[in-house]
Design an enzyme around this catalytic site. Structure first.
Site, PDB file in Angstrom:
ATOM      1  N   GLY A   1      -5.655  49.671 -13.455  1.00  0.00           N
ATOM      2  CA  GLY A   1      -4.525  49.890 -12.315  1.00  0.00           C
ATOM      3  C   GLY A   1      -4.988  49.267 -11.119  1.00  0.00           C
ATOM      4  O   GLY A   1      -5.910  48.279 -11.162  1.00  0.00           O
TER       5      GLY A   1
ATOM      6  N   GLY B   1      -3.960  38.876 -10.647  1.00  0.00           N
ATOM      7  CA  GLY B   1      -4.803  38.461 -12.058  1.00  0.00           C
ATOM      8  C   GLY B   1      -4.332  39.465 -13.353  1.00  0.00           C
ATOM      9  O   GLY B   1      -3.960  38.952 -14.250  1.00  0.00           O
ATOM     10  N   HIS B   2      -3.882  40.676 -12.815  1.00  0.00           N
ATOM     11  CA  HIS B   2      -3.155  41.517 -14.047  1.00  0.00           C
ATOM     12  C   HIS B   2      -1.958  40.830 -14.364  1.00  0.00           C
ATOM     13  O   HIS B   2      -1.585  41.012 -15.616  1.00  0.00           O
ATOM     14  CB  HIS B   2      -3.006  42.763 -13.589  1.00  0.00           C
ATOM     15  CG  HIS B   2      -4.322  43.782 -13.130  1.00  0.00           C
ATOM     16  ND1 HIS B   2      -4.696  43.922 -11.849  1.00  0.00           N
ATOM     17  CD2 HIS B   2      -5.379  44.142 -14.132  1.00  0.00           C
ATOM     18  CE1 HIS B   2      -5.901  44.747 -11.887  1.00  0.00           C
ATOM     19  NE2 HIS B   2      -6.274  44.665 -13.031  1.00  0.00           N
TER      20      HIS B   2
ATOM     21  N   ARG C   1     -11.400  45.922  -6.727  1.00  0.00           N
ATOM     22  CA  ARG C   1     -12.384  46.432  -5.633  1.00  0.00           C
ATOM     23  C   ARG C   1     -12.551  45.838  -4.443  1.00  0.00           C
ATOM     24  O   ARG C   1     -12.921  46.270  -3.605  1.00  0.00           O
ATOM     25  CB  ARG C   1     -13.796  46.382  -6.564  1.00  0.00           C
ATOM     26  CG  ARG C   1     -14.123  47.434  -7.697  1.00  0.00           C
ATOM     27  CD  ARG C   1     -15.322  47.185  -8.057  1.00  0.00           C
ATOM     28  NE  ARG C   1     -15.651  48.446  -9.087  1.00  0.00           N
ATOM     29  CZ  ARG C   1     -15.762  48.199 -10.263  1.00  0.00           C
ATOM     30  NH1 ARG C   1     -15.336  47.321 -10.947  1.00  0.00           N
ATOM     31  NH2 ARG C   1     -15.968  49.490 -11.134  1.00  0.00           N
TER      32      ARG C   1
END
Ligand code: AMP
Length: 284
Positions: free
Chosen positions: A31, A36-37, A187
């Site tokens: 999540g 990128g996801h 992050r």
């Protein structure tokens, strides 16, 4: 978009898709979705009729002193992003159902998991392999897409799929970067502006090595030394800088085949990873 939280409902949904002859593409994530996801979702769509995304911050892949409780989360925003990306089903398992309180079965890959991130994160890949196996059994995909960003994870998952006979094709998608080059990561939001600036040294160090490699420097130790020196000027701690074979993850001396140059470093308490492939015949 169908949002599903229970394992049985997910298996039923996937079972129906499969019964209709539809090919399912899976994108497992923790999540706090970024571009990128979304690139993995696009890749999955190219190879499947239906795309299933999972969002689960998996407690078993975090060490006791790692950032499980601080890991960024925003499920409402993630839902919107999946909807916009045309995701067909979003599986958000609930921790208490997904892991029984007396859970005691693990998937341990015992050859590729020991080096790189596995050295400083003991148990990490056991948690990853176990959760991915569980997500495969819950979502029953035909293909699953992983990012090159987590290169070791991808190699470990491919090995698990081969060794345990999962009937699933594993695909990889390239690293998506911010405009200044920083590899996208959930992050990154935890970096202060000052740490964010210093974090650029990861991609800069990799690019220095790529440049040297292209000029003919094929000696791993010298390339590693260049990367270490660049990182040492900017990061708070280097976890590792390694040049390994892309398939076996064994250290290489002289680069003759495609080799993974992988780095991990801390900016304050935020641990970042990045990598590039040297001698990649497809890109050079
Ligand atoms: P995560 O949510 O960080 O566990 O990542 C979920 C999937 O997205 C993994 O397959 C990652 O390798 C992939 N991923 C994470 N960051 C990136 C990125 N910057 N570019 C491409 N894929 C990524």
């Amino acid at each position: 978009m169908n949002v599903i939280t229970s394992i049985s409902a997910m298996q039923k949904e996937s079972g129906q898709m499969r019964d209709s002859g539809l090919k399912i593409g899976l994108v497992p994530t923790m999540g706090f979705l970024h571009a990128g996801h979304l690139s993995l979702i696009d890749e999955a769509r190219k190879h499947a009729d239906r795309v299933v995304v999972t969002i689960f911050v998996n407690p078993t892949q975090f060490g006791p002193n790692e950032d499980f409780s601080n890991y960024p989360r925003d499920i409402l925003r993630d839902r919107e992003r999946c909807e916009t990306a045309g995701v067909d089903a979003l599986f958000v398992p609930q921790a208490d159902e997904f892991y029984s309180p007396d859970h005691s079965t693990w998937v341990c890959e015992e050859s590729l998991s020991g080096g790189l991130c596995g050295k400083s994160r003991p148990g990490h890949f056991r948690g990853v392999a176990t959760v991915v196996a569980k997500l495969f059994n819950a979502t029953l995909p035909d293909i699953a897409v992983f990012g090159q960003k987590d290169a070791q994870q991808g190699v470990v998952i491919k090995r698990m799929v081969r060794d345990l006979n999962f009937p699933i094709d594993i695909l990889f998608a390239p690293i998506v970067r911010e405009t200044d080059g920083l590899a996208m990561s959930s992050r990154n939001v935890r970096l202060s502006p000052e740490q964010r600036a210093r974090a650029l040294s990861l991609v800069e160090a990799l690019r220095m090595a790529e440049h040297l490699f292209d000029k003919g420097e094929h000696d791993a130790l010298r390339l590693i030394e260049t990367v270490r020196k660049r990182l040492a000027r900017s990061v708070d701690a280097i976890d590792y800088v390694e040049l390994v074979d892309v398939e076996t993850l064994e250290p290489v001396g002289t680069i003759q085949k495609p080799a993974l140059l992988a780095v991990a470093a801390n900016l304050g308490s935020v641990r970042l990873i990045d990598n590039c492939i040297l001698n990649d015949h497809f890109h050079h």
